[in-house]
Enzyme design. Structure first.
Site, mmCIF file in Angstrom:
data_model
loop_
_atom_site.group_PDB
_atom_site.id
_atom_site.type_symbol
_atom_site.label_atom_id
_atom_site.label_comp_id
_atom_site.label_asym_id
_atom_site.label_seq_id
_atom_site.Cartn_x
_atom_site.Cartn_y
_atom_site.Cartn_z
ATOM 1 N N SER A 29 56.029 -24.399 -9.751
ATOM 2 C CA SER A 29 57.030 -25.381 -9.345
ATOM 3 C C SER A 29 57.059 -26.475 -10.401
ATOM 4 C CB SER A 29 56.668 -25.973 -7.978
ATOM 5 O OG SER A 29 57.237 -27.267 -7.840
ATOM 6 N N LYS A 54 43.252 -13.597 5.443
ATOM 7 C CA LYS A 54 42.210 -12.991 6.282
ATOM 8 C C LYS A 54 42.336 -11.482 6.408
ATOM 9 C CE LYS A 54 39.974 -16.630 8.735
ATOM 10 N NZ LYS A 54 40.866 -17.794 8.476
ATOM 11 N N SER A 79 40.861 -17.428 17.743
ATOM 12 C CA SER A 79 42.142 -17.780 18.348
ATOM 13 C C SER A 79 43.224 -17.738 17.283
ATOM 14 C CB SER A 79 42.065 -19.182 18.941
ATOM 15 O OG SER A 79 41.644 -20.073 17.938
ATOM 16 N N GLN A 84 44.336 -11.615 14.269
ATOM 17 C CA GLN A 84 45.450 -10.779 13.829
ATOM 18 C C GLN A 84 45.040 -9.895 12.652
ATOM 19 O OE1 GLN A 84 49.313 -13.035 13.745
ATOM 20 N NE2 GLN A 84 47.996 -14.618 14.594
ATOM 21 N N ASP A 173 41.403 -24.219 -15.387
ATOM 22 C CA ASP A 173 40.442 -25.323 -15.515
ATOM 23 C C ASP A 173 39.888 -25.756 -14.167
ATOM 24 O OD1 ASP A 173 40.817 -25.673 -18.368
ATOM 25 O OD2 ASP A 173 42.815 -26.407 -17.846
ATOM 26 N N GLY A 180 37.065 -23.580 5.657
ATOM 27 C CA GLY A 180 36.713 -23.673 7.075
ATOM 28 C C GLY A 180 35.247 -23.287 7.203
ATOM 29 N N GLY A 181 35.009 -22.008 7.522
ATOM 30 C CA GLY A 181 33.633 -21.519 7.573
ATOM 31 C C GLY A 181 33.127 -21.068 6.218
ATOM 32 N N LEU A 184 36.552 -17.712 2.498
ATOM 33 C CA LEU A 184 37.481 -17.731 1.370
ATOM 34 C C LEU A 184 36.843 -18.422 0.166
ATOM 35 C CD1 LEU A 184 40.323 -17.146 0.252
ATOM 36 C CD2 LEU A 184 41.042 -19.362 1.163
ATOM 37 N N GLU A 205 38.344 -29.415 2.744
ATOM 38 C CA GLU A 205 38.298 -29.329 4.195
ATOM 39 C C GLU A 205 39.014 -30.517 4.817
ATOM 40 O OE1 GLU A 205 34.189 -28.942 5.321
ATOM 41 O OE2 GLU A 205 33.593 -30.681 4.179
ATOM 42 N N GLY A 209 36.700 -33.230 9.645
ATOM 43 C CA GLY A 209 35.513 -32.385 9.806
ATOM 44 C C GLY A 209 34.955 -31.976 8.462
ATOM 45 N N ASP A 211 31.989 -31.160 7.421
ATOM 46 C CA ASP A 211 30.626 -30.613 7.514
ATOM 47 C C ASP A 211 30.212 -29.896 6.230
ATOM 48 O OD1 ASP A 211 32.673 -28.696 8.734
ATOM 49 O OD2 ASP A 211 31.013 -27.371 8.223
ATOM 50 N N LYS A 274 60.608 -23.566 -0.811
ATOM 51 C CA LYS A 274 61.245 -22.726 0.216
ATOM 52 C C LYS A 274 60.217 -21.837 0.910
ATOM 53 C CE LYS A 274 64.507 -24.670 -1.921
ATOM 54 N NZ LYS A 274 64.815 -26.044 -1.443
ATOM 55 N N SER A 305 46.623 -20.669 1.648
ATOM 56 C CA SER A 305 45.873 -19.630 2.370
ATOM 57 C C SER A 305 46.618 -18.949 3.507
ATOM 58 C CB SER A 305 44.560 -20.225 2.886
ATOM 59 O OG SER A 305 44.821 -21.375 3.667
HETATM 60 C C1 LIG Z 1 40.591 -19.007 8.231
HETATM 61 C C2 LIG Z 1 41.498 -19.784 7.385
HETATM 62 C C3 LIG Z 1 41.026 -20.711 6.440
HETATM 63 C C4 LIG Z 1 39.554 -21.013 6.269
HETATM 64 O O1 LIG Z 1 38.874 -19.884 5.811
HETATM 65 P P1 LIG Z 1 37.289 -19.782 5.878
HETATM 66 O O2 LIG Z 1 36.977 -18.454 5.291
HETATM 67 O O3 LIG Z 1 36.898 -19.881 7.330
HETATM 68 O O4 LIG Z 1 36.755 -20.922 5.110
HETATM 69 C C5 LIG Z 1 41.936 -21.362 5.643
HETATM 70 N N1 LIG Z 1 43.267 -21.159 5.780
HETATM 71 C C6 LIG Z 1 43.773 -20.289 6.675
HETATM 72 C C7 LIG Z 1 45.239 -20.118 6.760
HETATM 73 C C8 LIG Z 1 42.903 -19.565 7.507
HETATM 74 O O5 LIG Z 1 43.406 -18.706 8.398
#
Ligand SMILES: *Cc1c(COP(=O)(O)O)cnc(C)c1O
Length: 326
Positions: A29, A54, A79, A84, A173, A180-181, A184, A205, A209, A211, A274, A305
């Site tokens: 972009s 995922k 959830s 999915q 670079d 999240g956990g 990724l 993150e 949160g 952590d 878009k 993601s």
């Molecule tokens: C699950 C998810 C994350 C976080 O991924 P982790 O492997 O838990 O760190 C980020 N973005 C989206 C869209 C996700 O579904």
């Protein structure tokens, strides 16, 4: 028994996924480049099958089941996108899937999961412990539990998105990755250290949160209460043993983005590129814009993601960011 995954595991996952996962586009972009005074490369996993990266980890894990595991089936608790991803991968591989979801999960997510042919079992997230429940169901029914992030096969699968990114762009670079956990981020770290060793790698993150950041600082996994944030894909309470093992070794730092910054990034993606991107998918770009990282003149990768967001909710968020005169 299971060991910390390596780059070889990511490369093997890439071969397994070939022809099954989409090779998602890397988009540019001019506006983003101008905003950041940098060259920005967006790896668009919102355009992945089922709408998020995922699928990669789930398919990689399920495709390594033994014949007996395949016959008995898989169980997962989620959830969101992991549900999915498991449901779709299981259908493609002919494996029966059972998904545990909280009673109050969005109807659209339950419907989508059932639509992929999985059996959905609901539980009360305030009364029942989902890990205990899934462990019991797994034992009773002989199912194999695939967790959303803390599993070497899941981590290796998630790392394949970064492999594709580097194949397309060459070394970068800086690379910014939603966290999240940590599935990724740790998979991406394995790919990055092998393919672009000098690239600075940041996890991002939600501010509510952090952590992961606390865990890096402390040198051990820090547990927090479920954070209240729009980034529902990153509402995790702690990193995992495997993901933290890779992250502490291979990731440069962890930064955060606020909900307001996520909404701003959602609007950017909609208006300028878009693209529908879910709040969690905006973490990387929000941090590129606001976390104060030195990006000027650099080649910056951003992993977008996922794109699964309820449309009414999406419209509300996009609309609410318009100023009072809007
Ligand atoms: C699950 C998810 C994350 C976080 O991924 P982790 O492997 O838990 O760190 C980020 N973005 C989206 C869209 C996700 O579904």
């Amino acid at each position: 028994m299971l060991q910390l995954p390596t780059y070889d595991d990511v490369a093997a996952a890439a071969r397994r996924l070939q022809g099954h996962a989409h090779r998602t586009p890397v988009l540019r972009s001019a506006t983003a480049d101008r905003m950041l005074n940098a060259e920005v490369f967006f790896k668009c996993e919102n355009l992945q099958r089922m709408g998020a990266f995922k699928f990669r980890g789930a398919y990689n894990a399920l495709s390594q089941f033994t014949p007996a595991q395949r016959k008995a089936g898989v169980i997962a608790f989620s959830s969101g996108n992991h549900a999915q991803a498991i449901a779709l991968s299981a259908r493609l591989l002919g494996i029966p899937a059972t998904i545990l979801m909280p009673l109050d999960a969005p109807q659209a997510k339950m419907d989508a999961t059932r639509g992929y042919g999985a059996e959905v079992i609901t539980f009360d997230r305030y009364q029942q412990d989902r890990e205990q429940l899934s462990a019991r169901l797994a034992t009773e029914r002989g199912l194999t539990l695939i967790p959303p992030y803390d599993h070497p096969h899941v981590i290796a699968g998630q790392g394949t998105a970064a492999c594709e990114l580097f194949e397309e762009t060459g070394p970068l670079d800086v690379l910014l990755v939603p966290l999240g956990g940590g599935g990724l981020l740790s998979g991406t770290a394995l790919a990055t250290r092998a393919l672009a060793p000098k690239c600075k790698l940041y996890g991002v993150e939600p501010e509510a949160g952090d952590d992961g950041r606390q865990s890096l600082r402390k040198g051990e996994i820090v547990d927090i209460p479920t954070p209240q944030t729009l980034a529902d894909g990153a509402q995790t309470q702690h990193l995992g043993q495997f993901t933290f093992g890779v992250i502490r070794r291979d990731v440069d730092d962890i930064v955060t983005a606020s909900d307001a910054q996520l909404v701003e990034a959602m609007r950017f993606f909609a208006e300028r590129m878009k693209m529908v991107v879910e709040p969690t998918g905006c973490l990387g770009f929000a941090a590129a814009c606001h976390a104060g990282l030195p990006l000027r003149g650099l080649r910056v990768g951003v992993i977008v993601s996922g794109g699964n967001v309820d449309l009414a909710r999406y419209a509300q968020l996009i609309g609410s960011a318009v100023g009072p005169a809007g």
